[in-house]
Design a protein around this motif. Structure first.
Motif, PDB file in Angstrom:
ATOM      1  N   GLY A  47      46.584  59.126  70.510  1.00  0.00           N
ATOM      2  CA  GLY A  47      45.791  58.485  71.553  1.00  0.00           C
ATOM      3  C   GLY A  47      45.994  59.010  72.960  1.00  0.00           C
ATOM      4  O   GLY A  47      45.393  58.501  73.905  1.00  0.00           O
ATOM      5  N   TYR A  48      46.809  60.028  73.138  1.00  0.00           N
ATOM      6  CA  TYR A  48      47.017  60.631  74.458  1.00  0.00           C
ATOM      7  C   TYR A  48      46.062  61.816  74.603  1.00  0.00           C
ATOM      8  O   TYR A  48      45.523  62.313  73.621  1.00  0.00           O
ATOM      9  N   ARG A  49      45.884  62.279  75.835  1.00  0.00           N
ATOM     10  CA  ARG A  49      45.056  63.450  76.067  1.00  0.00           C
ATOM     11  C   ARG A  49      45.926  64.584  76.594  1.00  0.00           C
ATOM     12  O   ARG A  49      46.821  64.352  77.411  1.00  0.00           O
ATOM     13  N   GLU A  74      56.491  73.679  78.057  1.00  0.00           N
ATOM     14  CA  GLU A  74      56.241  72.275  78.350  1.00  0.00           C
ATOM     15  C   GLU A  74      54.780  71.974  78.036  1.00  0.00           C
ATOM     16  O   GLU A  74      53.904  72.799  78.295  1.00  0.00           O
ATOM     17  N   VAL A  75      54.557  70.803  77.463  1.00  0.00           N
ATOM     18  CA  VAL A  75      53.212  70.328  77.165  1.00  0.00           C
ATOM     19  C   VAL A  75      53.085  68.973  77.846  1.00  0.00           C
ATOM     20  O   VAL A  75      53.970  68.124  77.702  1.00  0.00           O
ATOM     21  N   PHE A  76      51.998  68.772  78.593  1.00  0.00           N
ATOM     22  CA  PHE A  76      51.826  67.556  79.376  1.00  0.00           C
ATOM     23  C   PHE A  76      50.680  66.717  78.818  1.00  0.00           C
ATOM     24  O   PHE A  76      49.713  67.251  78.288  1.00  0.00           O
ATOM     25  N   PHE A  77      50.800  65.379  78.991  1.00  0.00           N
ATOM     26  CA  PHE A  77      49.822  64.453  78.445  1.00  0.00           C
ATOM     27  C   PHE A  77      49.446  63.393  79.462  1.00  0.00           C
ATOM     28  O   PHE A  77      50.234  63.067  80.342  1.00  0.00           O
ATOM     29  N   ASP A  83      54.852  54.387  76.981  1.00  0.00           N
ATOM     30  CA  ASP A  83      54.337  53.475  75.969  1.00  0.00           C
ATOM     31  C   ASP A  83      52.904  53.117  76.357  1.00  0.00           C
ATOM     32  O   ASP A  83      52.659  52.649  77.470  1.00  0.00           O
ATOM     33  N   PRO A  84      51.939  53.342  75.463  1.00  0.00           N
ATOM     34  CA  PRO A  84      50.540  53.051  75.823  1.00  0.00           C
ATOM     35  C   PRO A  84      50.323  51.608  76.257  1.00  0.00           C
ATOM     36  O   PRO A  84      49.453  51.331  77.082  1.00  0.00           O
ATOM     37  N   ASP A  85      51.105  50.685  75.750  1.00  0.00           N
ATOM     38  CA  ASP A  85      50.962  49.285  76.152  1.00  0.00           C
ATOM     39  C   ASP A  85      51.459  49.047  77.571  1.00  0.00           C
ATOM     40  O   ASP A  85      51.130  48.030  78.175  1.00  0.00           O
TER      41      ASP A  85
END
Length: 156
Positions: free
Chosen positions: A96-98, A110-113, A142-144
């Motif tokens: 659910g992240y982009r 490094e990979v960023f979201f 945490d998405p919440d």
């Protein structure tokens, strides 16, 4: 003929030479042979990961902790660095992240979201102590804990 009193010392020499030969083989340039396989995180830790986040195609998850609205996942992989960064991006996107960018310097990446309009995480991939392995440190908000991008602040 060997005298009786010298048998123990000869046996010790034989054992010592076998042990030293084994050590020389492991440290004589074959670093991977000296490394043990990473220990998987216990199920109680991996249960902290969102159901849609899987690193099964990437490597072995070794530690997971959830603190103060953040999820930290540590893993080890033997896949090439360029492949690992793409697989991490795919795994985190499935959760659910982009993706928000990548920086690959050849010896680390490094990979960023993002989540909504918020910076929501980063994966850092570095060479491990064992040749041919990479350590992964993935930290996600945490998405919440992230406010909805459609939420309108209320006046006080």
């Amino acid at each position: 003929m060997v005298e009786r009193g010298h048998l123990p010392s000869m046996a010790a020499m034989v054992v010592l030479s076998v042990v030293l030969a084994g050590c020389a083989g492991a440290s004589g340039g074959d670093a991977a042979a000296a490394c043990v396989a990473p220990h998987p995180a216990p199920p109680a830790e991996t249960a902290l990961m969102p159901a849609a986040l899987s690193l099964d195609r990437i490597g072995t998850v070794t530690h997971v902790v959830r603190t103060d609205g953040h999820l930290t996942v540590q893993a080890v992989t033997t896949k090439p660095l360029d492949e690992v960064t793409v697989l991490i991006q795919d795994a985190v996107t499935a959760a659910g992240y982009r993706p928000a960018g990548m920086d690959n310097e050849g010896f680390e990446a490094e990979v960023f979201f993002t989540s909504g309009s918020f910076a929501a995480g980063q994966a850092l991939v570095r060479r491990a102590a064992c040749e041919g392995q990479w350590d992964i440190d993935l930290v996600l908000v945490d998405p919440d804990a992230v406010p909805s991008s459609t939420a309108v602040p209320t006046a006080t």
